[in-house]
Enzyme design. Sequence first.
Site, mmCIF file in Angstrom:
data_model
loop_
_atom_site.group_PDB
_atom_site.id
_atom_site.type_symbol
_atom_site.label_atom_id
_atom_site.label_comp_id
_atom_site.label_asym_id
_atom_site.label_seq_id
_atom_site.Cartn_x
_atom_site.Cartn_y
_atom_site.Cartn_z
ATOM 1 N N CYS A 150 0.831 -1.212 0.000
ATOM 2 C CA CYS A 150 0.000 0.000 0.000
ATOM 3 C C CYS A 150 0.861 1.257 0.000
ATOM 4 O O CYS A 150 0.935 1.972 1.005
ATOM 5 C CB CYS A 150 -0.943 -0.037 1.187
ATOM 6 S SG CYS A 150 -1.999 -1.467 1.053
ATOM 7 N N GLU A 151 1.537 1.497 -1.080
ATOM 8 C CA GLU A 151 2.364 2.689 -1.278
ATOM 9 C C GLU A 151 2.351 2.998 -2.769
ATOM 10 O O GLU A 151 2.497 2.080 -3.593
ATOM 11 C CB GLU A 151 3.843 2.406 -0.918
ATOM 12 C CG GLU A 151 4.110 2.070 0.502
ATOM 13 C CD GLU A 151 4.529 3.258 1.350
ATOM 14 O OE1 GLU A 151 4.734 4.366 0.805
ATOM 15 O OE2 GLU A 151 4.640 3.052 2.560
#
Length: 418
Positions: A342-343
């Site tokens: 999640c980046e």
Amino acid sequence: MHYFVYKNDHLYCEDVSVSYVAEQIGTPFYLYSYSTIKRHFRVFEDAFNGLDHLTCFSVKSNSNLAILRLLASEGGGADIVSGGELFRAIKAGIAPDKIVYSGVGKTPEDMELALKSGIFMFNVESNQELQTLDKIAKDIGCKAPIAIRINPDVESKTHPYVVTGASENKFGIQIEDSLSAYALAKRLKHIDVKGISCHIGSQLTEIDPFVEALQKLKELLEALKKMGLDIKFLNLGGGLGITYNDEKPPHPLEYAGALRETMGDNNVTLILEPGRVITGNAGILVTRVLYTKSTKNKRFVIVDAGMNDLIRPALYNSFHAVQPVEMTHSEMLAADLVGPVCETGDFLAKDREMPAFKPGDLVAVMSAGAYSFSMASNYNSRPRPAEVMVKGNLLSVIRSREAYEDLISGETIPEFLE
Ligand code: LLP
């Protein structure tokens, strides 16, 4: 040259098909070719034939025990930067008297361990470190063999994050301050001055900066002789680049030739600390496509490996070639190859023409043998991938995939939370 080649449109690592490995152990995984590592080491070694030298593989580039063992059996030493790397190097069978220890932040405990293990020498990076080492050697009742790591202030034209030999970097002692550091070392009773060392940067694709640095070390050697110091070793560090995309780094023969010429005739042994050039192109990361999706102006290929497995693209915007494991695609499409982390920075390739991958396809991310697994993390609580070595038609899992249990090993819920 490496041993990842297509046979009838299937990607192989030596004599084993990559998709066979994926079937056996699942994805993602790192896959290394024994013959490639061995060949790279031999080519590097042989390039220095006839010149007194010691090759110390840079453990931080790939610290898997099997890889260290392979290099140990080829006669390689190790360049280490921590107690953990010392532990690995010795476990793998690297002779302690071929281990050199660099790093700006060696702890007293790690220094003591290294001294007791009988390592070849410390590359000392500050006066305070020198004094600490002297004290530890005194307590043990020995002398600590050292080189002082000089920051030669040469420009190495590589990514700013991996330049180490310029004056604004934290590494080594400024060349202007080196004489007083050596004078201190000479005064300290439990320090045995053996050499001068430097490391100017990584992924260098030109020879000149190496030659310039070596010249500076030689000049310093002369000055130190006048101080009555008997220097027998010059350590030029690592840094020789490899081809990720279209770089044209010098061949080890060219590199060795230039250094041989610069060394000239003196009774000094050259120490080298190559990492990337040995393992970089001897490994790949294999991952499977989970989904594809498109926005108005972008196509994403989402795979099961992410920045926690291979952080180089996210951290340095590094290029790793992306290849299909099975050449079944007739169409090429521009896409981002992204992971599940999640980046936004979680990508393995960006705006790249690649085969029109679809869910289930296996993808090979190339040149992932150095600074790849060794920089992997558990971010997003993702177990680190397996590592596999192939030798001919033999296959061995040299590090098993982490399990969820591994993620929490060492964690405790305190009583006051129970
Ligand atoms: N010796 C010393 C003291 C070093 O600091 C290094 C690498 C080497 C030798 C080996 O350098 P090589 O031959 O592998 O270029 N994580 C970065 C690279 C960092 C290099 C750090 N020092 C990357 O992924 O590109």
